[in-house]
Design a protein around this motif. Sequence first.
Motif, PDB file in Angstrom:
ATOM      1  N   ILE A 238      -9.795  -0.990   3.086  1.00 33.64           N
ATOM      2  CA  ILE A 238      -9.152   0.051   2.268  1.00 33.64           C
ATOM      3  C   ILE A 238     -10.219   0.952   1.654  1.00 33.64           C
ATOM      4  O   ILE A 238     -10.097   2.183   1.669  1.00 33.64           O
ATOM      5  N   ALA A 239     -11.275   0.351   1.124  1.00 33.05           N
ATOM      6  CA  ALA A 239     -12.365   1.125   0.516  1.00 33.05           C
ATOM      7  C   ALA A 239     -12.966   2.091   1.530  1.00 33.05           C
ATOM      8  O   ALA A 239     -13.193   3.274   1.225  1.00 33.05           O
TER       9      ALA A 239
ATOM     10  N   GLN B 220     -12.617   5.983   1.275  1.00 33.28           N
ATOM     11  CA  GLN B 220     -13.938   6.395   0.804  1.00 33.28           C
ATOM     12  C   GLN B 220     -14.096   6.200  -0.699  1.00 33.28           C
ATOM     13  O   GLN B 220     -14.494   7.106  -1.432  1.00 33.28           O
ATOM     14  N   ILE B 221     -13.734   4.991  -1.136  1.00 33.87           N
ATOM     15  CA  ILE B 221     -13.918   4.575  -2.523  1.00 33.87           C
ATOM     16  C   ILE B 221     -14.584   3.201  -2.505  1.00 33.87           C
ATOM     17  O   ILE B 221     -14.663   2.568  -1.462  1.00 33.87           O
ATOM     18  N   SER B 222     -15.035   2.728  -3.654  1.00 29.89           N
ATOM     19  CA  SER B 222     -15.703   1.432  -3.698  1.00 29.89           C
ATOM     20  C   SER B 222     -14.694   0.290  -3.643  1.00 29.89           C
ATOM     21  O   SER B 222     -13.508   0.460  -3.974  1.00 29.89           O
ATOM     22  N   LYS B 223     -15.175  -0.884  -3.242  1.00 25.02           N
ATOM     23  CA  LYS B 223     -14.324  -2.080  -3.238  1.00 25.02           C
ATOM     24  C   LYS B 223     -13.829  -2.385  -4.644  1.00 25.02           C
ATOM     25  O   LYS B 223     -12.683  -2.788  -4.836  1.00 25.02           O
TER      26      LYS B 223
ATOM     27  N   GLN C  67      -2.417   5.408  -5.849  1.00 24.81           N
ATOM     28  CA  GLN C  67      -1.785   4.087  -5.934  1.00 24.81           C
ATOM     29  C   GLN C  67      -0.872   3.855  -4.736  1.00 24.81           C
ATOM     30  O   GLN C  67      -0.857   2.773  -4.167  1.00 24.81           O
ATOM     31  N   ARG C  68      -0.108   4.873  -4.346  1.00 21.77           N
ATOM     32  CA  ARG C  68       0.767   4.742  -3.175  1.00 21.77           C
ATOM     33  C   ARG C  68      -0.047   4.512  -1.906  1.00 21.77           C
ATOM     34  O   ARG C  68       0.328   3.708  -1.054  1.00 21.77           O
ATOM     35  N   GLN C  69      -1.177   5.211  -1.783  1.00 21.56           N
ATOM     36  CA  GLN C  69      -2.034   5.023  -0.615  1.00 21.56           C
ATOM     37  C   GLN C  69      -2.547   3.590  -0.550  1.00 21.56           C
ATOM     38  O   GLN C  69      -2.476   2.944   0.502  1.00 21.56           O
ATOM     39  N   VAL C  70      -3.060   3.099  -1.675  1.00 20.31           N
ATOM     40  CA  VAL C  70      -3.590   1.730  -1.712  1.00 20.31           C
ATOM     41  C   VAL C  70      -2.476   0.733  -1.421  1.00 20.31           C
ATOM     42  O   VAL C  70      -2.653  -0.194  -0.621  1.00 20.31           O
ATOM     43  N   LEU C  71      -1.322   0.920  -2.021  1.00 22.46           N
ATOM     44  CA  LEU C  71      -0.196   0.019  -1.804  1.00 22.46           C
ATOM     45  C   LEU C  71       0.202  -0.029  -0.328  1.00 22.46           C
ATOM     46  O   LEU C  71       0.411  -1.107   0.236  1.00 22.46           O
ATOM     47  N   CYS C  72       0.290   1.116   0.313  1.00 19.22           N
ATOM     48  CA  CYS C  72       0.671   1.150   1.726  1.00 19.22           C
ATOM     49  C   CYS C  72      -0.361   0.459   2.604  1.00 19.22           C
ATOM     50  O   CYS C  72      -0.006  -0.245   3.555  1.00 19.22           O
TER      51      CYS C  72
ATOM     52  N   MET D 148      -4.509  -4.576   5.338  1.00 18.43           N
ATOM     53  CA  MET D 148      -5.930  -4.254   5.279  1.00 18.43           C
ATOM     54  C   MET D 148      -6.628  -5.042   4.170  1.00 18.43           C
ATOM     55  O   MET D 148      -6.027  -5.327   3.135  1.00 18.43           O
ATOM     56  N   THR D 149      -7.882  -5.336   4.406  1.00 17.43           N
ATOM     57  CA  THR D 149      -8.701  -6.008   3.394  1.00 17.43           C
ATOM     58  C   THR D 149      -9.192  -4.980   2.380  1.00 17.43           C
ATOM     59  O   THR D 149      -9.110  -3.760   2.614  1.00 17.43           O
ATOM     60  N   THR D 150      -9.730  -5.487   1.287  1.00 15.95           N
ATOM     61  CA  THR D 150     -10.295  -4.608   0.265  1.00 15.95           C
ATOM     62  C   THR D 150     -11.366  -3.702   0.871  1.00 15.95           C
ATOM     63  O   THR D 150     -11.387  -2.497   0.615  1.00 15.95           O
TER      64      THR D 150
END
Length: 82
Positions: A35-36, A40-43, A19-24, A30-32
């Motif tokens: 970030i994906a 290396q995760i799905s949109k 969650q912290r990684q995505v938030l940063c 960055m766009t979805t």
Amino acid sequence: MRLSRMDAKISRIAFSRRQRQVLCLIAQGMTTGQIASRLQISKRTVLAYSSSLRSLAGAANNAHLVNICWEIGFFPLTPDRR
């Protein structure tokens, strides 16, 4: 500066490492898709994380989420690398 009840609640939330990684990355603009790709995760997974973060923070959108977290000093703007 006095924290509101919501700010105090948010400051006690223990976001997960991901969650912290995505938030940063959201805070860095960055766009979805970006970030994906970076994580290396799905949109769809990125969208789930951002929705969860907004819900926890009581934010209406990602800009509001970043603003709330910035105001309470939740950042540095670098993901936890542990």
